[in-house]
Design an enzyme around this catalytic site. Structure first.
Site, PDB file in Angstrom:
ATOM      1  N   ASP A 168       0.817  -1.128  -0.035  1.00 28.54           N
ATOM      2  CA  ASP A 168       0.020   0.060   0.124  1.00 28.54           C
ATOM      3  C   ASP A 168       0.897   1.370  -0.003  1.00 28.54           C
ATOM      4  O   ASP A 168       0.471   2.266  -0.622  1.00 28.54           O
ATOM      5  CB  ASP A 168      -1.035  -0.279   1.412  1.00 28.54           C
ATOM      6  N   HIS A 177       4.765   5.056  -2.795  1.00 26.32           N
ATOM      7  CA  HIS A 177       5.122   6.399  -2.257  1.00 26.32           C
ATOM      8  C   HIS A 177       6.557   6.573  -1.726  1.00 26.32           C
ATOM      9  O   HIS A 177       7.150   7.100  -1.981  1.00 26.32           O
ATOM     10  CB  HIS A 177       3.899   6.792  -1.010  1.00 26.32           C
TER      11      HIS A 177
HETATM   12  C1  BG6 Z   1      -2.758   6.033  -0.091  1.00 22.91           C
HETATM   13  C2  BG6 Z   1      -3.002   4.613   0.663  1.00 22.91           C
HETATM   14  O1  BG6 Z   1      -2.187   5.602  -1.232  1.00 22.91           O
HETATM   15  O2  BG6 Z   1      -1.870   7.068   0.671  1.00 22.91           O
HETATM   16  C3  BG6 Z   1      -3.632   5.149   2.165  1.00 22.91           C
HETATM   17  O3  BG6 Z   1      -3.713   3.696  -0.064  1.00 22.91           O
HETATM   18  C4  BG6 Z   1      -2.821   6.219   2.679  1.00 22.91           C
HETATM   19  O4  BG6 Z   1      -3.774   3.841   2.908  1.00 22.91           O
HETATM   20  C5  BG6 Z   1      -2.850   7.253   1.813  1.00 22.91           C
HETATM   21  O5  BG6 Z   1      -3.546   6.593   3.884  1.00 22.91           O
HETATM   22  C6  BG6 Z   1      -1.768   8.440   2.446  1.00 22.91           C
HETATM   23  O6  BG6 Z   1      -1.890   9.509   1.584  1.00 22.91           O
HETATM   24  P1  BG6 Z   1      -1.471  11.020   2.384  1.00 22.91           P
HETATM   25  O7  BG6 Z   1      -1.408  12.004   1.037  1.00 22.91           O
HETATM   26  O8  BG6 Z   1      -2.485  11.132   3.157  1.00 22.91           O
HETATM   27  O9  BG6 Z   1      -0.240  10.742   3.182  1.00 22.91           O
END
Ligand code: BG6
Length: 497
Positions: free
Chosen positions: A240, A245
């Site tokens: 995930d 990321h």
């Molecule tokens: C998403 C995930 O890609 O990114 C989520 O699937 C996560 O689980 C989210 O909560 C976090 O994004 P941000 O921008 O809030 O850090």
């Protein structure tokens, strides 16, 4: 086509946007509010039309009313300018469609033909039907050689499934018209990493193993799995968050300077980093990787349930909601420099930051007790309170301090440095870039696949070991073992939040 705009504003081009999954969470929470902000800022082409597609029944009026309600919830009242809202709602049409059946697509083609503009197709639906939608659009004649497709993660579950999905998309859209979203690439400070690294000669000369001792990347969230048990329990935190990321952040930190700002020049450099990522071997697993799962705990004074008590939970799940790992990039620039990554749900703070730890001063002339202070850190805060701080050493002031050293930040806080500038949501920037046909903030197929390959290798090793994740109470920084993992190297996680 894919050169980013170096000099500033440019509005979206003359396209129409068809949004599949228009009643879904992402569309309502992020996409419509982001499109509205583009409208408000005058960045949507006046002729652009927006088509919401979903399986459920609505007509144009009821769907527009729903979008208006969403905007009232998600956009600050002072930003919900009446004229912009009316202009925005007037652009929106709705169509009910069963996405996997070809029959309904003639109506999409009719909608497209009314204006005859190229269509950007945004797929905010399960990845397993990306291929069906692309083929149906093609067979109904909805696409031309300027049509683009935008796809959301997760693209697959592993390398094989991701290749299958990418093949299905690729039979209809060439790679130059596929926009794979990793919303972290749309965040202001993530883009700033490119500016900071490649526009400042000061960092350019220091950015390697001669000057940097280690790098930390932390992406911590307070939220749990937010009612997404079905998805999350199959995925886990590695798939995930790390596969996309965290690895994208690592690439931006570690890549070599691209020849220019062309999409492929940047993505070629990122791919080189992914190819050089150190693979995990069995003996590294116990030492350099920690998987965790939260138990009940307290966050901001509120009790929260454990992972296995979440709604719909399967109580013997071994899925991880936390991962910490020590990895590295096997090339000249980063030889011997550990990259410590850590990400988890139900942490005490929501914080995403990168900390570059520079090496200690080689010839040291101050108080021997302060020896450990004599190193600089660059803290790049992605969220919240976006900014960059360089920790430097100065003399502690006062007559009684002699030449005692004091550590303090040279701090660039974007909110106070640019108080009049609203920091846009990542999706605003990404939607604008798609409309302009610029791909540098989107992930190329080979990036996704190299990232999967590296994760697959780790997952396979985990599966062989079949060990349950370590528990950590919600509201803590993860299992104690994740702290031991870094202290065994004589270091600690940067925790000055
Ligand atoms: C998403 C995930 O890609 O990114 C989520 O699937 C996560 O689980 C989210 O909560 C976090 O994004 P941000 O921008 O809030 O850090």
């Amino acid at each position: 086509m894919s050169q980013p705009n170096r000099s500033g504003r440019a509005s979206g081009a003359e396209i129409d946007l068809a949004l599949f999954g228009a009643l879904g969470d992402l569309a309502q929470r992020k996409l419509f509010p982001s499109l509205f902000h583009l409208e408000r800022e005058g960045l949507l082409d006046p002729a652009t039309r927006l088509l919401g597609l979903a399986r459920q029944e609505h007509d144009n009026d009821s769907f527009r009313a729903l979008v208006e309600k969403t905007l009232k919830l998600r956009v600050k009242p002072e930003e919900l300018d009446r004229e912009a809202l009316e202009r925005f709602l007037a652009r929106i049409d709705f169509m009910q469609l069963d996405f996997t059946r070809p029959e309904g697509y003639a109506a999409v083609q009719e909608w497209r033909q009314e204006a005859g503009r190229p269509m950007v197709v945004y797929l905010s639906v399960a990845a397993r039907i990306y291929g069906d939608i692309c083929r149906n659009l093609q067979s109904a004649g909805c696409l031309d050689d300027e049509s683009r497709v935008v796809v959301e993660k997760p693209i697959g579950y592993d390398l094989a499934s991701s290749a299958e999905i990418n093949d299905a998309i690729g039979t209809v859209f060439p790679e130059s018209r596929v926009y794979r979203i990793d919303h972290y690439l749309g965040k202001e400070t993530v883009q700033n990493l490119i500016a900071m690294r490649f526009a400042n000669p000061l960092f350019g000369t220091q950015w390697n193993q001669n000057h940097i001792s280690h790098v930390e990347i932390t992406v911590a969230e307070k939220v749990g799995i937010e009612g997404r048990w079905g998805y999350f329990d199959d995925a886990g935190q590695l798939r995930d968050m790390v596969q996309n990321h965290l690895l994208q952040l690592l690439c931006l930190v570690a890549m070599d300077p691209p020849a220019n700002l062309d999409a492929d020049a940047i993505r070629d450099e990122k791919v080189k980093v992914l190819k050089a990522l150190k693979p995990f071997t069995d003996d590294m697993l116990g030492r350099d990787v920690v998987r965790g799962q939260y138990t009940a705990g307290t966050i901001d004074g509120q009790g929260v349930p454990g992972y296995l008590e979440e709604e719909g939970a399967n109580t013997d799940s071994h899925t991880e909601s936390f991962v910490a790992m020590k990895t590295g990039v096997d090339n000249w620039r980063w030889a011997g420099v550990p990259f410590y990554l850590r990400t988890g749900k139900r942490m005490p703070e929501k914080v995403s930051q990168i900390v570059i730890h520079f090496r200690q001063q080689a010839h040291y002339i101050f108080d021997p007790d302060q020896r450990d202070l004599a190193a600089n850190k660059l803290v790049i805060r992605l969220q919240p309170e976006e900014g960059i701080a360089l920790e430097v050493l100065t003399k502690d002031s006062g007559l009684d301090k002699g030449m005692r050293l004091r550590r303090g930040p040279l701090h660039l806080d974007f909110h106070s440095a640019f108080p009049k500038t609203r920091i846009p949501d990542a999706y605003e920037r990404l939607l604008l870039e798609v409309m302009k046909g610029q791909q540098y903030l989107f992930v190329r197929r080979d990036e996704v696949e190299h990232a999967w390959q590296w994760c697959d290798n780790l997952i396979a090793a985990w599966e062989d070991r079949d060990e349950p994740p370590r528990r950590y109470p919600a509201g803590s920084w993860g299992p104690v073992a994740s702290i031991a993992m870094i202290t065994q190297d004589g270091r600690s996680w940067y925790e000055d939040y």
